[in-house]
Design a protein around this motif. Structure first.
Motif, short mmCIF file in Angstrom:
data_model
loop_
_atom_site.label_atom_id
_atom_site.label_comp_id
_atom_site.label_asym_id
_atom_site.label_seq_id
_atom_site.Cartn_x
_atom_site.Cartn_y
_atom_site.Cartn_z
N UNK A 174 0.29 -37.64 75.11
CA UNK A 174 0.87 -38.08 76.39
C UNK A 174 0.05 -37.58 77.35
N UNK A 175 -0.58 -38.43 77.72
CA UNK A 175 -1.36 -38.01 79.05
C UNK A 175 -0.86 -38.60 80.29
N UNK A 176 -0.13 -37.82 81.16
CA UNK A 176 0.64 -38.03 82.22
C UNK A 176 -0.08 -37.30 83.45
N UNK A 177 -0.71 -37.90 84.31
CA UNK A 177 -1.67 -37.39 85.31
C UNK A 177 -0.67 -36.82 86.36
N UNK A 178 0.63 -36.98 86.27
CA UNK A 178 1.42 -36.38 87.24
C UNK A 178 1.65 -34.97 86.91
N UNK A 179 1.36 -34.69 85.69
CA UNK A 179 1.52 -33.29 85.17
C UNK A 179 0.18 -32.41 85.74
N UNK A 180 -0.91 -32.88 86.28
CA UNK A 180 -1.85 -32.52 86.65
C UNK A 180 -1.92 -32.30 88.31
N UNK A 181 -0.93 -32.69 89.16
CA UNK A 181 -1.04 -32.54 90.85
C UNK A 181 -1.27 -31.09 91.11
N UNK A 182 -0.33 -30.14 90.42
CA UNK A 182 -0.48 -28.80 90.86
C UNK A 182 -1.56 -27.94 90.47
N UNK A 183 -2.63 -28.47 89.31
CA UNK A 183 -3.49 -27.80 88.97
C UNK A 183 -4.48 -27.33 90.14
N UNK A 184 -4.73 -25.84 90.27
CA UNK A 184 -5.68 -25.47 91.38
C UNK A 184 -7.08 -25.92 91.32
N UNK A 185 -7.72 -25.59 92.23
CA UNK A 185 -9.24 -26.16 92.43
C UNK A 185 -10.09 -25.65 91.04
N UNK A 186 -10.04 -24.38 91.21
CA UNK A 186 -10.79 -23.67 90.05
C UNK A 186 -10.49 -24.07 88.68
N UNK A 187 -9.42 -24.34 88.24
CA UNK A 187 -9.02 -24.91 86.89
C UNK A 187 -9.64 -26.47 86.99
N UNK A 188 -9.21 -27.27 88.02
CA UNK A 188 -9.76 -28.60 88.00
C UNK A 188 -11.32 -28.59 87.78
N UNK A 189 -11.80 -27.66 88.48
CA UNK A 189 -13.46 -27.76 88.26
C UNK A 189 -13.72 -27.47 86.58
N UNK A 190 -13.05 -26.20 86.09
CA UNK A 190 -13.58 -25.63 84.95
C UNK A 190 -13.09 -26.85 83.76
N UNK A 191 -11.91 -27.61 83.84
CA UNK A 191 -11.61 -28.51 82.93
C UNK A 191 -12.10 -29.68 83.25
N UNK A 192 -12.50 -30.14 84.28
CA UNK A 192 -13.38 -31.28 84.68
C UNK A 192 -15.00 -31.26 83.98
N UNK A 193 -15.36 -30.14 84.13
CA UNK A 193 -16.74 -29.95 83.57
C UNK A 193 -16.74 -29.87 82.06
N UNK A 194 -15.64 -29.40 81.41
CA UNK A 194 -15.46 -29.15 80.16
C UNK A 194 -15.48 -30.69 79.75
N UNK A 195 -14.73 -31.92 80.25
CA UNK A 195 -14.82 -33.16 79.82
C UNK A 195 -16.18 -33.40 80.26
N UNK A 196 -16.91 -33.31 81.17
CA UNK A 196 -18.29 -33.94 81.32
C UNK A 196 -18.97 -33.41 80.08
N UNK A 197 -18.99 -32.14 79.78
CA UNK A 197 -19.73 -31.76 78.66
C UNK A 197 -19.28 -32.22 77.23
N UNK A 198 -18.07 -32.41 76.96
CA UNK A 198 -17.73 -33.36 75.78
C UNK A 198 -18.31 -34.76 75.94
N UNK A 199 -18.33 -35.45 76.83
CA UNK A 199 -19.05 -36.74 77.08
C UNK A 199 -20.38 -36.85 76.56
N UNK A 200 -21.23 -35.70 77.31
CA UNK A 200 -22.71 -35.50 77.23
C UNK A 200 -22.98 -35.27 75.87
N UNK A 201 -22.27 -34.16 75.45
CA UNK A 201 -22.62 -33.59 73.86
C UNK A 201 -22.41 -34.67 72.84
N UNK A 202 -21.68 -35.73 73.06
CA UNK A 202 -21.24 -36.82 72.22
C UNK A 202 -22.38 -37.54 72.28
N UNK A 203 -23.42 -37.62 73.33
CA UNK A 203 -24.32 -38.58 73.31
C UNK A 203 -25.40 -37.93 72.55
#
Length: 363
Positions: A174-203
């Motif tokens: 269940x991917x509900x973006x509403x659950x992500x509204x309270x995520x602080x900036x530092x965690x938003x960065x870290x997790x967003x870059x994890x996703x970027x890494x997942x995508x590049x690593x799959x290429x």
């Protein structure tokens, strides 16, 4: 050559989709696995309201990078006290979902060390018993909600275990973006870059195929555009939704390829230097892009569809993105000498994830 893509997770995406939890869990007794701040954010109360008497057990002390020292007691209490529940819902980031994946794999004895012994063999096994998993990420990055993998750490012994069984694929994400509204900036960065890494690593991956590429390229384009803007407007519903979808696409991509060299490097950087996972697996992306470039014509073409044909400019684009969100991109920035950095890279190339890297043989 034909491509095969397989992902068995029933995936629900959209603002407010957590509401579907009540219908999904009908006829089940449910345990909740979540992070310590979830109660203060009202998440536990919301899930209690959705599930009512079906919620029979709550674990709300999940720690970052789940470690055997903490998991052992949690695991054994869970199987002693919540054996009658048939479903577990993990609400949180990658650590909550990874913890839940470890918990649902039951041993004959109910002892955690029996599970560790099975994982230490590095071979697949059929668990004595298991429970179904629902994963509801509260961060845009983990991908764990649509993959079977979980990482269990042993910081005292400087080791990690990788869990991957048929039963550790979540039944529902269940991917509900509403659950992500309270995520602080530092965690938003870290997790967003994890996703970027997942995508590049799959290429830059020996297991890549045109279907995983389609998910990966879409994820990368969205993250490059969206993440810096989101940091300037953390309350934006539109940007939170776009990042959640990008992270999901990245998860779908590496659910079929697994990760590669940047993640293999990250394990040492987390164990020995304490870097958060998203930073540890992303600060080397410009470096690894350079190592990947030129080894496979088809992979080059895919990367060039994203970054253009100039490697130096492509690396600069990644480096500029990382710097713009406050992430340093050199080993020296993290107290690692050039000699130690080379040793880390060579060691990472020999790991299971390192061997997925298209440049592994050449290195």
């Amino acid at each position: 050559m034909t491509a095969r893509f397989h992902n068995p997770v029933d995936t629900r995406f959209g603002w407010g989709s957590l509401q579907q939890l009540a219908a999904i869990t009908q006829q089940h007794k449910v345990a909740l696995v979540t992070f310590p701040e979830a109660r203060g954010l009202g998440l536990v109360a919301r899930i209690e309201e959705l599930l009512g008497e079906r919620l029979v057990y709550v674990i709300e002390d999940v720690q970052p990078n789940p470690d055997v020292a903490h998991l052992r007691d949690t695991y054994e209490r869970f199987w002693a006290d919540a054996d009658d529940c048939s479903m577990v819902i993990a609400v949180g980031g990658g650590s909550a979902i990874d913890t839940a994946k470890a918990l649902i794999v039951g041993t004959e004895s109910g002892r955690f060390d029996e599970l560790l012994a099975l994982l230490a063999t590095g071979k697949p096994f059929v668990p004595a018993r298991s429970k179904q998993l629902i994963a509801a990420p509260t961060t845009a990055g983990t991908g764990s909600e649509v993959t079977p993998w979980a990482t269990i750490w042993d910081s005292a012994s400087l080791k990690k275990y990788s869990l991957h069984l048929d039963c550790t694929w979540p039944k529902v994400a269940i991917i509900d973006p509403q659950l992500m509204l309270t995520v602080p900036a530092s965690v938003t960065v870290s997790t967003g870059l994890d996703a970027l890494s997942h995508a590049l690593e799959s290429i830059w991956n020996v297991n890549a195929n045109p279907i995983s590429d389609t998910f990966a390229m879409a994820a990368i384009a969205d993250i490059l555009d969206c993440l810096p803007r989101l940091l300037r407007d953390l309350s934006s519903q539109e940007l939170r939704t776009r990042m959640a979808l990008a992270a999901l696409k990245a998860g779908m991509a590496f659910s079929n390829t697994k990760t590669a060299l940047a993640h293999s490097i990250s394990y040492e950087m987390t164990l020995r230097h304490g870097l958060p996972h998203g930073i540890a697996c992303s600060f080397t992306l410009p470096l690894v892009l350079g190592l990947a470039w030129g080894h496979d014509q088809e992979r080059d073409q895919t990367l060039q569809r994203i970054f253009g044909s100039d490697l130096a400019k492509a690396q600069a684009q990644l480096r500029d993105l990382l710097h713009s969100v406050g992430v340093k991109t050199e080993f020296a920035d993290y107290g690692v000498t050039a000699q130690d950095a080379e040793a880390i890279i060579q060691f990472a190339l020999q790991g299971a994830r390192g061997k997925n890297f298209i440049g592994c043989q050449a290195a």
